[in-house]
Design an enzyme around this catalytic site. Structure first.
Site, PDB file in Angstrom:
ATOM      1  N   SER A   1      47.375  37.207  12.690  1.00 57.45           N
ATOM      2  CA  SER A   1      46.383  36.548  11.846  1.00 57.45           C
ATOM      3  C   SER A   1      46.797  35.130  11.457  1.00 57.45           C
ATOM      4  O   SER A   1      47.938  34.872  11.079  1.00 57.45           O
ATOM      5  CB  SER A   1      46.152  37.368  10.572  1.00 57.45           C
ATOM      6  OG  SER A   1      45.298  36.678   9.689  1.00 57.45           O
TER       7      SER A   1
ATOM      8  N   LYS B   1      37.099  46.783   8.212  1.00 48.93           N
ATOM      9  CA  LYS B   1      35.963  46.164   7.525  1.00 48.93           C
ATOM     10  C   LYS B   1      34.989  47.212   6.980  1.00 48.93           C
ATOM     11  O   LYS B   1      34.380  47.002   5.926  1.00 48.93           O
ATOM     12  CB  LYS B   1      35.249  45.182   8.448  1.00 48.93           C
ATOM     13  CG  LYS B   1      36.079  43.935   8.760  1.00 48.93           C
ATOM     14  CD  LYS B   1      35.280  42.917   9.549  1.00 48.93           C
ATOM     15  CE  LYS B   1      36.118  41.676   9.834  1.00 48.93           C
ATOM     16  NZ  LYS B   1      35.341  40.636  10.546  1.00 48.93           N
TER      17      LYS B   1
ATOM     18  N   ARG C   1      23.866  46.285  25.055  1.00 50.77           N
ATOM     19  CA  ARG C   1      23.914  47.241  26.161  1.00 50.77           C
ATOM     20  C   ARG C   1      23.126  48.497  25.812  1.00 50.77           C
ATOM     21  O   ARG C   1      22.406  49.053  26.634  1.00 50.77           O
ATOM     22  CB  ARG C   1      25.375  47.585  26.474  1.00 50.77           C
ATOM     23  CG  ARG C   1      25.552  48.506  27.667  1.00 50.77           C
ATOM     24  CD  ARG C   1      27.025  48.652  27.982  1.00 50.77           C
ATOM     25  NE  ARG C   1      27.792  49.074  26.812  1.00 50.77           N
ATOM     26  CZ  ARG C   1      29.114  49.170  26.783  1.00 50.77           C
ATOM     27  NH1 ARG C   1      29.826  48.836  27.845  1.00 50.77           N
ATOM     28  NH2 ARG C   1      29.735  49.585  25.695  1.00 50.77           N
TER      29      ARG C   1
ATOM     30  N   GLY D   1      27.314  44.796  17.128  1.00 50.10           N
ATOM     31  CA  GLY D   1      28.414  45.263  16.299  1.00 50.10           C
ATOM     32  C   GLY D   1      28.575  44.431  15.039  1.00 50.10           C
ATOM     33  O   GLY D   1      27.669  43.695  14.629  1.00 50.10           O
ATOM     34  N   GLY D   2      29.759  44.520  14.440  1.00 46.58           N
ATOM     35  CA  GLY D   2      29.997  43.885  13.152  1.00 46.58           C
ATOM     36  C   GLY D   2      29.809  42.387  13.153  1.00 46.58           C
ATOM     37  O   GLY D   2      29.272  41.821  12.190  1.00 46.58           O
TER      38      GLY D   2
ATOM     39  N   TYR E   1      37.889  33.748  19.204  1.00 44.66           N
ATOM     40  CA  TYR E   1      38.538  32.435  19.193  1.00 44.66           C
ATOM     41  C   TYR E   1      39.916  32.512  19.839  1.00 44.66           C
ATOM     42  O   TYR E   1      40.518  33.581  19.949  1.00 44.66           O
ATOM     43  CB  TYR E   1      38.665  31.899  17.765  1.00 44.66           C
ATOM     44  CG  TYR E   1      39.628  32.659  16.877  1.00 44.66           C
ATOM     45  CD1 TYR E   1      40.961  32.270  16.775  1.00 44.66           C
ATOM     46  CD2 TYR E   1      39.205  33.762  16.146  1.00 44.66           C
ATOM     47  CE1 TYR E   1      41.855  32.970  15.968  1.00 44.66           C
ATOM     48  CE2 TYR E   1      40.090  34.469  15.342  1.00 44.66           C
ATOM     49  CZ  TYR E   1      41.407  34.061  15.255  1.00 44.66           C
ATOM     50  OH  TYR E   1      42.283  34.761  14.467  1.00 44.66           O
TER      51      TYR E   1
ATOM     52  N   SER F   1      45.248  33.694   8.952  1.00 42.14           N
ATOM     53  CA  SER F   1      44.793  33.547   7.566  1.00 42.14           C
ATOM     54  C   SER F   1      45.861  33.021   6.614  1.00 42.14           C
ATOM     55  O   SER F   1      45.562  32.173   5.761  1.00 42.14           O
ATOM     56  CB  SER F   1      44.234  34.876   7.052  1.00 42.14           C
ATOM     57  OG  SER F   1      43.036  35.190   7.716  1.00 42.14           O
TER      58      SER F   1
ATOM     59  N   GLY G   1      35.020  30.539  18.504  1.00 41.89           N
ATOM     60  CA  GLY G   1      34.871  30.894  17.098  1.00 41.89           C
ATOM     61  C   GLY G   1      35.934  30.368  16.159  1.00 41.89           C
ATOM     62  O   GLY G   1      35.999  30.828  15.010  1.00 41.89           O
TER      63      GLY G   1
ATOM     64  N   MET H   1      32.000  33.944  19.818  1.00 42.36           N
ATOM     65  CA  MET H   1      32.467  34.242  18.467  1.00 42.36           C
ATOM     66  C   MET H   1      33.963  34.546  18.410  1.00 42.36           C
ATOM     67  O   MET H   1      34.599  34.338  17.381  1.00 42.36           O
ATOM     68  CB  MET H   1      31.658  35.394  17.864  1.00 42.36           C
ATOM     69  CG  MET H   1      30.218  35.029  17.558  1.00 42.36           C
ATOM     70  SD  MET H   1      29.412  36.306  16.567  1.00 42.36           S
ATOM     71  CE  MET H   1      27.716  35.737  16.614  1.00 42.36           C
TER      72      MET H   1
END
Length: 274
Positions: free
Chosen positions: A15, A68, A154, A131-132, A218, A17, A240, A216
């Site tokens: 990550s 999530k 799909r 999806g999410g 990255y 972050s 992304g 989306m």
């Protein structure tokens, strides 16, 4: 003692972050500590990890895969964006209150507007996947008043069900095989195909009039999706990384009431699309 925050996921060692939030704290003069927390898979593992962190005085956490959905279940209050997404990527702690939100879609829209110079208003948007990532993007994209949003997946039924949840005539769902003959201004890939180095099952012609192809995911460089878009003549390609940094900036502002600058950090983290 500085306020404590963390990114929770599994795995979480990759990550960005902590780097991003450390830079935001430096910019804004905020005293905070931001760490990585790897939580065992499943709700119980997530809950135990977050409970222990809260007991240490934590103020909030960002949440990444696979937790999530667990974050949404853990919260006592949820935003509309998190409910539609069926997932939360951020929690804030205030005593017994646990507020949940999802800033992935806001991060995407901010990247499109501020960094890509692309206005969604009046445009034809194609979202690949159901999806999410796509669920989190829907409400913020719809708020920009596009001409239309097509969700293609799909499994056609999932795309149609997600479109119906939006309650807007501008949003429709279809299968990937139904895209022939449709034209779009922007094509966004929210499937997991690129994470495996694969191409979503879309026709070449879907890029015929597109002005922007957006991955989306990255940090993967020129993915099969972006390579196909380039070969189709799409003039602008993006991944992304801007979405990642912009959603982090939204999260930081939600927690701290201070909005950091993102441009330099996006340039620092960008992987060439070649």
């Amino acid at each position: 003692m500085p306020d404590r925050y963390a990114i929770v996921g599994n795995p979480v060692s990759q990550s960005k972050s902590p780097l991003i939030h450390a830079e935001f704290a430096r910019q804004t003069g905020q005293a905070l500590e931001y760490i990585r927390l790897e939580a065992p898979a499943g709700f119980d593992g997530f809950k135990a990890t977050v409970d222990a962190f809260r007991a240490q005085g934590a103020r909030g956490v960002n949440v990444t895969a696979p937790h999530k959905l667990d974050a949404l279940a853990y919260a006592t209050e949820t935003s509309d964006a998190a409910r539609l997404a069926g997932a939360a990527n951020i929690l804030a702690f205030d005593g017994e209150r646990v507020r949940a939100d999802n800033f992935d879609g806001v991060g995407l829209v901010n990247d499109l507007r501020l960094n890509q110079g692309f206005d969604v208003a009046g445009r034809r948007v194609l979202l690949l996947g159901a999806g999410g990532a796509v669920r989190g993007a829907l409400l913020p994209l719809l708020a920009q008043q596009p001409m239309s949003i097509v969700i293609a997946n799909r499994t056609e039924a999932k795309a149609r069900a997600l479109a119906a949840q939006c309650g807007s005539a501008a949003v429709q769902g279809c299968g990937l095989n139904d895209l022939d003959g449709m034209a779009f201004d922007i094509v966004l890939n929210g499937t997991s195909a690129s994470l495996a180095g694969e191409l979503p099952g879309i026709p070449f012609a879907v890029f015929g009039s597109a002005q922007l192809a957006y991955e989306m995911a990255y940090g993967k460089g020129l993915t099969p999706f972006l390579r196909l878009a380039r070969d189709a003549g799409v003039p602008r390609l993006a991944d992304g990384v801007g979405m990642l940094v912009e959603q982090a900036a939204e999260a930081f502002n939600w927690w701290r009431g201070a909005r950091p600058d993102t441009a330099a950090l996006i340039r620092q983290l960008m992987v060439p699309l070649a």
